[in-house]
Enzyme design. Structure first.
Site, PDB file in Angstrom:
ATOM      1  N   TYR A 197      -8.628 -11.187  15.059  1.00 28.37           N
ATOM      2  CA  TYR A 197      -7.599 -11.789  14.192  1.00 28.37           C
ATOM      3  C   TYR A 197      -7.866 -13.287  14.023  1.00 28.37           C
ATOM      4  O   TYR A 197      -7.817 -13.827  12.915  1.00 28.37           O
ATOM      5  CB  TYR A 197      -6.252 -11.544  14.862  1.00 28.37           C
ATOM      6  N   ILE A 246       0.826  -1.211   0.000  1.00 24.09           N
ATOM      7  CA  ILE A 246       0.000   0.000   0.000  1.00 24.09           C
ATOM      8  C   ILE A 246       0.862   1.263   0.000  1.00 24.09           C
ATOM      9  O   ILE A 246       0.410   2.345  -0.349  1.00 24.09           O
ATOM     10  CB  ILE A 246      -0.994  -0.013   1.188  1.00 24.09           C
TER      11      ILE A 246
END
Ligand code: AKB
Length: 315
Positions: free
Chosen positions: A138, A35
């Site tokens: 998670y 990113i």
């Protein structure tokens, strides 16, 4: 694997995996994406936000990829700080990557984790196939990811593969936002300050692995004969299980004045307490020949040596 696209390539695993893949398959055959842009670009690189499915598809197609290694994800402690965003990124990015792999017929790898287990999972020598009721976002993402990868294989024939990584230790790129990060920080602090304050309590065992073994495991699994893989997406793999005073004891053999003390972080301690003490890697050994080179002793010698050199270079 001949033309490989890697997402999250500037992260802890990606930054070393790209170098290894390029050394095996050729620099021009591995497209590194992240990113953000790296400070220095070596070899093929493109900025890619894994939420942008159109750009992901276009990059994979233009590059002529035959393999997709999807690493972009938030780790356990960061995910707990912003669970909604973790769901969005970890699951959204994964679905996009699986869709691109389906459309372009790519072999696919994404890591699961020991975080896919929860408090009701058997704690010691945790079996390959067992109860998975994680209590973290998670962990929820990882279980869903394992199932989704199985689904894309069974439903669409995508050649999906994956492992449950333990905590990964390396001297190159520090991890960000994991529960097992203490086992990396401790080496930095031992060299820089001669002491370390652990946020994980003495006596808390977790599985760990040195990065060279983790990278080799990815290559070996991706190269494995598919007819031998019964589990495909969520192989337990581990190299060692230790608790903070054991790693500190190992470091003290080389830095005799090294000291450890404890200031527990309740969030990360609760996550660690919900994970296994040690997992059973025998399915990975049987199905694709998983092996490791480093135990705690050998890893500590290498870590202290290489990290001291790195820190000197960084000034
Ligand atoms: C974390 O601590 O979140 C990771 C992992 C074990 O998945 N290192």
């Amino acid at each position: 694997m001949k033309r490989i696209l890697v997402t999250g390539a500037l992260g802890q695993i990606g930054s070393e995996l790209v170098v290894k893949l390029r050394s095996i398959y050729g620099e021009e055959n591995v497209l590194s994406t992240d990113i953000r842009k790296p400070n220095e670009i070596n070899g093929p690189f493109e900025v890619l936000d894994v939420m942008d499915s159109k750009r992901m598809y276009e990059l994979a197609k233009q590059f002529g990829a035959d393999t997709f290694i999807h690493l972009a994800a938030l780790l356990s402690a960061t995910a707990e700080k912003n669970p909604q965003f973790a769901w969005h990124l970890n699951m959204g990015g994964l679905v996009n990557a699986l869709e691109v792999s389906k459309e372009l017929n790519l072999q696919f790898f994404t890591p699961s984790s020991i975080g896919a287990f929860g408090p009701s999972t058997p704690k010691d020598n945790t079996p390959q196939d067992t109860l998975q009721r994680p209590t973290t976002m998670y962990g929820v993402n990882k279980v869903a990811g394992e199932l989704l990868s199985d689904y894309y294989f069974n439903r669409f024939g995508v050649d999906t593969r994956g492992v449950r990584f333990p905590g990964l230790i390396s001297y190159v790129t520090p991890p960000g936002g994991g529960t097992t990060d203490y086992a990396v920080e401790i080496y930095y602090k031992a060299i820089e300050e001669g002491k370390y304050t652990s946020y994980i309590a003495k006596g808390t065992y977790m599985d760990m692995m040195y990065m060279p073994d983790a990278l080799q495991a990815i290559v070996d699994l991706m190269e494995a004969d598919p007819s031998k893989l019964k589990h495909r997406n969520a192989f337990n793999i581990s190299a060692m299980s230790f608790e903070p005073s054991q790693i500190a004891g190992e470091i003290s053999k080389h830095i005799p004045t090294f000291e450890i003390d404890y200031k527990i972080d309740p969030v990360r301690q609760a996550i660690a307490d919900s994970w296994p003490n040690s997992i059973d890697s025998s399915a990975a050994v049987e199905e694709w020949g998983f092996k490791v080179e480093y135990d705690l002793e050998k890893m500590t010698v290498d870590m202290l040596d290489k990290l001291s050199g790195e820190l000197k270079k960084r000034g």
